[in-house]
Design a protein around this motif. Structure first.
Motif, mmCIF file in Angstrom:
data_model
loop_
_atom_site.group_PDB
_atom_site.id
_atom_site.type_symbol
_atom_site.label_atom_id
_atom_site.label_comp_id
_atom_site.label_asym_id
_atom_site.label_seq_id
_atom_site.Cartn_x
_atom_site.Cartn_y
_atom_site.Cartn_z
ATOM 1 N N UNK A 4 -13.406 -15.054 -3.783
ATOM 2 C CA UNK A 4 -11.955 -15.034 -3.619
ATOM 3 C C UNK A 4 -11.383 -13.685 -4.081
ATOM 4 N N UNK A 5 -10.307 -13.229 -3.459
ATOM 5 C CA UNK A 5 -9.614 -12.059 -3.992
ATOM 6 C C UNK A 5 -9.163 -12.336 -5.428
ATOM 7 N N UNK A 6 -9.187 -11.307 -6.241
ATOM 8 C CA UNK A 6 -8.734 -11.416 -7.632
ATOM 9 C C UNK A 6 -7.536 -10.496 -7.817
ATOM 10 N N UNK A 7 -6.430 -11.059 -8.275
ATOM 11 C CA UNK A 7 -5.178 -10.320 -8.444
ATOM 12 C C UNK A 7 -4.966 -9.995 -9.916
ATOM 13 N N UNK A 8 -4.750 -8.728 -10.203
ATOM 14 C CA UNK A 8 -4.509 -8.274 -11.569
ATOM 15 C C UNK A 8 -3.048 -7.850 -11.704
ATOM 16 N N UNK A 9 -2.311 -8.600 -12.493
ATOM 17 C CA UNK A 9 -0.883 -8.298 -12.673
ATOM 18 C C UNK A 9 -0.363 -9.144 -13.833
ATOM 19 N N UNK A 30 -6.898 -17.477 -3.902
ATOM 20 C CA UNK A 30 -7.103 -16.291 -4.736
ATOM 21 C C UNK A 30 -7.055 -16.657 -6.209
ATOM 22 N N UNK A 31 -7.672 -15.803 -7.017
ATOM 23 C CA UNK A 31 -7.645 -15.963 -8.460
ATOM 24 C C UNK A 31 -6.719 -14.915 -9.068
ATOM 25 N N UNK A 32 -6.217 -15.208 -10.252
ATOM 26 C CA UNK A 32 -5.347 -14.267 -10.939
ATOM 27 C C UNK A 32 -5.853 -13.999 -12.354
ATOM 28 N N UNK A 33 -5.865 -12.737 -12.716
ATOM 29 C CA UNK A 33 -6.168 -12.343 -14.085
ATOM 30 C C UNK A 33 -4.913 -11.664 -14.636
ATOM 31 N N UNK A 54 -1.787 2.158 -12.650
ATOM 32 C CA UNK A 54 -0.715 1.169 -12.568
ATOM 33 C C UNK A 54 -1.144 -0.014 -11.715
ATOM 34 N N UNK A 55 -0.499 -1.140 -11.945
ATOM 35 C CA UNK A 55 -0.740 -2.347 -11.165
ATOM 36 C C UNK A 55 0.466 -2.573 -10.247
ATOM 37 N N UNK A 56 0.310 -3.406 -9.209
ATOM 38 C CA UNK A 56 -0.747 -4.388 -8.972
ATOM 39 C C UNK A 56 -2.063 -3.771 -8.530
ATOM 40 N N UNK A 57 -3.139 -4.550 -8.792
ATOM 41 C CA UNK A 57 -4.467 -4.212 -8.298
ATOM 42 C C UNK A 57 -5.101 -5.494 -7.784
ATOM 43 N N UNK A 58 -5.749 -5.383 -6.635
ATOM 44 C CA UNK A 58 -6.397 -6.544 -6.018
ATOM 45 C C UNK A 58 -7.852 -6.207 -5.729
ATOM 46 N N UNK A 59 -8.740 -7.041 -6.228
ATOM 47 C CA UNK A 59 -10.154 -6.930 -5.886
ATOM 48 C C UNK A 59 -10.398 -7.785 -4.651
ATOM 49 N N UNK A 60 -10.850 -7.138 -3.585
ATOM 50 C CA UNK A 60 -11.079 -7.852 -2.328
ATOM 51 C C UNK A 60 -12.125 -7.107 -1.505
ATOM 52 N N UNK A 64 -11.323 -2.242 -4.956
ATOM 53 C CA UNK A 64 -10.261 -2.438 -5.944
ATOM 54 C C UNK A 64 -9.044 -1.675 -5.436
ATOM 55 N N UNK A 65 -8.173 -2.405 -4.763
ATOM 56 C CA UNK A 65 -7.038 -1.798 -4.076
ATOM 57 C C UNK A 65 -5.808 -1.738 -4.972
ATOM 58 N N UNK A 66 -5.111 -0.624 -4.922
ATOM 59 C CA UNK A 66 -3.829 -0.477 -5.595
ATOM 60 C C UNK A 66 -2.800 -0.019 -4.556
ATOM 61 N N UNK A 67 -1.537 -0.004 -4.995
ATOM 62 C CA UNK A 67 -0.380 0.321 -4.160
ATOM 63 C C UNK A 67 -0.043 -0.859 -3.242
ATOM 64 N N UNK A 68 1.100 -1.452 -3.511
ATOM 65 C CA UNK A 68 1.497 -2.702 -2.859
ATOM 66 C C UNK A 68 1.423 -2.648 -1.343
ATOM 67 N N UNK A 69 1.983 -1.612 -0.742
ATOM 68 C CA UNK A 69 2.006 -1.562 0.719
ATOM 69 C C UNK A 69 0.600 -1.436 1.309
ATOM 70 N N UNK A 70 -0.268 -0.677 0.654
ATOM 71 C CA UNK A 70 -1.645 -0.555 1.139
ATOM 72 C C UNK A 70 -2.361 -1.900 1.077
ATOM 73 N N UNK A 71 -2.129 -2.628 -0.008
ATOM 74 C CA UNK A 71 -2.745 -3.952 -0.157
ATOM 75 C C UNK A 71 -2.237 -4.900 0.929
#
Length: 223
Positions: A4-9, A30-33, A54-60, A64-71
């Motif tokens: 599952x994608x993991x959301x870091x925020x 998805x999971x959240x940390x 900086x966050x958000x960061x999503x593992x998918x 390890x993706x950052x920047x909201x619009x890119x994600x």
């Protein structure tokens, strides 16, 4: 099979909420940390997990993706929520930017200084009823279809629904003059994955109150 994608925020809406919304609408678990202390954030930084610290960061998908619009772009492309061609994607992007402009105005109200809140709330309401909602009402009227672009669900429908719910929290009467948007809100809210996300107990985050904001400011030494 990929995990599952993991959301870091933080355990709050912020810049991650639209990502939660889009994953949920796509039917993706998805999971959240949660980042609960400055130390948690520092650990992510020192581990080289945050490209711009900086966050958000999503593992998918091994990234390890950052920047909201890119994600959001990646999720929308992966789950076929980004239109069928370049023209549709451009309309989706254009509408999304407008949605995010107003969303940002509304979400910033809870953290703005008390002496500025009344003026900024008034401005947000004015922009809502005189600039942004009329524009989207016009789009729906122009083609008479159920969705904003291409007559099928895309990411921009989810972003708009999220915004309309924030508008309701701000002042429910702001939606009254816009019958097509009210019908759109009801229609998109009834989609199975969206309906599930709107239920109590989902990973959707509630609005933060002033006390929670102040506690977060102190904990993370935000001036």
């Amino acid at each position: 099979m990929a995990g599952k994608p993991v959301l870091h925020y933080f355990n709050a809406r912020g810049r991650m909420e639209c990502i939660r919304w889009l994953l949920a609408a796509a039917g993706v678990e998805f999971e959240e940390k949660f980042i609960q202390s400055p130390e948690d954030l520092e650990k992510l930084k020192k581990g080289g997990n945050l490209m711009f610290e900086q966050v958000p960061m999503v593992e998918i998908d091994g990234m390890k993706l950052v920047q909201t619009r890119a994600i959001l772009n990646y999720i929308a492309t992966k789950y076929d929520l980004y239109g069928k061609d370049m023209k549709e994607r451009t309309l989706i992007d254009m509408y999304t930017e407008g949605i995010f402009d107003l969303t940002e105005m509304i979400l910033q109200l809870v953290i703005c200084p008390p002496d500025q809140r009344e003026a900024k709330t008034s401005l947000a309401k004015d922009r809502t009823k005189n600039r942004y909602l009329p524009a989207f009402e016009k789009v729906l009227k122009s083609h008479g279809q159920d969705y904003l672009v291409g007559n099928r669900l895309t990411r921009v429908d989810i972003h708009l629904l999220e915004l309309l719910l924030y508008v309701e929290e701000l002042d429910a009467s702001l939606l009254t003059p816009f019958p097509l948007l009210k019908a759109f809100k009801s229609r998109i809210s009834s989609l199975p994955n969206v309906k599930k996300f709107l239920q109590p107990g989902s990973q959707r985050k509630p609005a933060m109150d002033a006390k929670q904001i102040e506690e977060a400011r102190k904990a993370f030494k935000i001036s």
